[in-house]
Design an enzyme around this catalytic site. Structure first.
Site, PDB file in Angstrom:
ATOM      1  N   SER A   1       0.834  -1.195   0.000  1.00 27.92           N
ATOM      2  CA  SER A   1       0.000   0.000   0.000  1.00 27.92           C
ATOM      3  C   SER A   1       0.878   1.258   0.000  1.00 27.92           C
ATOM      4  CB  SER A   1      -0.952  -0.031   1.200  1.00 27.92           C
ATOM      5  OG  SER A   1      -1.939   0.963   1.102  1.00 27.92           O
TER       6      SER A   1
ATOM      7  N   ASP B   1      -9.077  -3.985  -6.592  1.00 23.26           N
ATOM      8  CA  ASP B   1      -8.573  -3.291  -5.411  1.00 23.26           C
ATOM      9  C   ASP B   1      -9.412  -2.019  -5.355  1.00 23.26           C
ATOM     10  OD1 ASP B   1      -7.307  -1.592  -3.683  1.00 23.26           O
ATOM     11  OD2 ASP B   1      -5.306  -2.102  -4.338  1.00 23.26           O
TER      12      ASP B   1
ATOM     13  N   HIS C   1      -8.406  -4.450  -0.786  1.00 22.89           N
ATOM     14  CA  HIS C   1      -7.142  -3.761  -0.549  1.00 22.89           C
ATOM     15  C   HIS C   1      -6.366  -4.495   0.540  1.00 22.89           C
ATOM     16  CE1 HIS C   1      -4.393  -0.391  -0.728  1.00 22.89           C
ATOM     17  NE2 HIS C   1      -4.428  -0.299   0.591  1.00 22.89           N
TER      18      HIS C   1
END
Length: 415
Positions: free
Chosen positions: A200, A329, A356
């Site tokens: 991320s 995502d 995610h």
């Protein structure tokens, strides 16, 4: 007569309420299964790549790239990481030039790597995360068992009960702490080769770090970027959409960041060199998005005049253009999947189901703690390590070219 009727109704009420509860639970499970695609058939990722001997080798050596697990963020975050392992490591403290203290945890391998080489995974977690998070612990434990040393950065200000030593926290694209960790590993383990992994926000940091200076790529075998946005400015449009609950997730992340920042209120306000004022922190209470938090606080740590400038300067999009991503995502995929290009040594893969960092595998109520994400990163890393050691002579790079190369031999990107 009335008393008897009342008694019967009183006796029935608990049964009625129990039935309503069961119906509510059944409805909720149905929504989870349907909306999160838990019972949908798996499908292989869509892969964009340049046809090279390396890509052929990777598809043979890393079969998980052509298979797919499920990715469901919220559900897996609560159910999937149950009874996660607790790796045993050593915490390191590194003083920074501005007075900050970077920390990272070092985990030694639990066996030899299949190549026989000394290989270290340098790992940068997601927003506000650190080595004690469940998904990091699971990944580190799996990597250790495959012969990797793991170094995990703890984002500045993210660890509970660890005070700041300067009026600064981690930001979206600041690479200083990650660079300090990598330099420490290179000096402490002069023979080790590196696999760079970012999750991320950490994916943005590692890609930006590798692109800032070609010397940063010295001894790097590959980079794996998982679930990142690449361009914060472009991704903000996606963050504010209600589709797929992106707006809700943005709100939850913002709330998490508010709590984290406010936990360091005394440190941020009590140092003379601070760029943050009491009014800035007070505005956090009404912030409902990450963009508002970045505008009020985060950009000011490095003196940016606006959030637009902050996003433009801190995004890795200026250093790298390709990634391996999840098609759904829900936070970042649309921007990246719009125009993937083929480039040598880069694989761009889009999984057909997803969330995610929420890679769900197994039954609904009994998901597997070790996920497709954990397994594919290690399998891909193994393949690159073997390629680097045994690749044909025509692909062997001289020491001079190795120091000057602008991209690692195999770059795998996840979003």
């Amino acid at each position: 007569m009335h008393c008897k009727v009342n008694a019967v109704l009183t006796d029935c009420l608990p049964a009625i309420f129990d039935g309503m509860k069961l119906a509510a639970v059944a409805t909720l499970l149905y929504i989870i299964v349907r909306c999160l695609n838990l019972k949908s058939p798996t499908a292989p990722p869509k892969i964009t790549y340049q046809d090279t001997p390396l890509s052929h080798y990777l598809f043979i050596s890393c079969p998980l790239l052509t298979k797919d697990g499920h990715l469901q963020t919220v559900l897996y975050g609560k159910l999937g990481r149950v009874n996660t392992p607790i790796p045993c490591g050593v915490r390191k403290f590194l003083p920074m030039q501005d007075g900050a203290t970077a920390t990272f945890d070092l985990f030694e391998p639990l066996g030899d790597h299949s190549t026989g080489d000394d290989i270290t995974m340098v790992i940068c977690p997601g927003i506000g995360n650190h080595s004690e998070k469940s998904y990091i612990r699971t990944f580190v434990d799996h990597s250790q068992r495959q012969g990797y040393r793991c170094a995990v950065l703890n984002h500045l200000g993210a660890l509970p009960n660890v005070e700041l030593t300067s009026p600064r926290m981690f930001t979206y694209g600041c690479t200083w702490e990650f660079a300090a960790m990598v330099n420490y590993i290179k000096q402490a383990c002069p023979q080790t080769l590196l696999v760079v992994v970012g999750f991320s926000l950490g994916g943005n940091i590692v890609c930006k770090y590798l692109g800032e200076n070609c010397q940063n790529q010295d001894r790097v075998l590959c980079c794996i970027s998982v679930c990142q946005g690449y361009s914060a400015l472009s991704a903000q449009e996606t963050f504010l959409q209600w589709d797929q609950c992106r707006r809700v997730y943005n709100f939850l992340l913002a709330d998490k960041m508010k709590q984290l920042i406010l936990s360091h209120r005394s440190s941020l306000l009590g140092m003379n060199s601070s760029n943050i004022g009491d009014a800035d922190l007070s505005r956090l209470y009404t912030a409902t998005s990450l963009m508002q938090i970045d505008e009020n606080v985060m950009r000011k740590f490095h003196g940016y005049s606006s959030v637009k400038e902050y996003y433009e300067k801190e995004s890795c999009v200026h250093y790298i253009h390709k990634a391996l991503t999840s098609l759904v995502d829900h936070l970042t995929s649309e921007y990246l999947s719009s125009s993937p290009e083929k480039k040598p040594n880069v694989i761009f893969a889009l999984t057909q189901h997803g969330g995610h960092l929420g890679f769900f595998e197994g039954a609904v109520l009994f998901p597997q703690p070790l996920t497709w994400m954990d397994k594919v990163i290690v399998e891909y890393s193994d393949a690159i390590c073997h390629w680097a050691k045994n690749r044909p002579a025509c692909y062997t790079v001289s020491a001079d070219l190795q120091n000057k190369r602008m991209r690692a031999p195999g770059s795998l990107r996840f979003i």
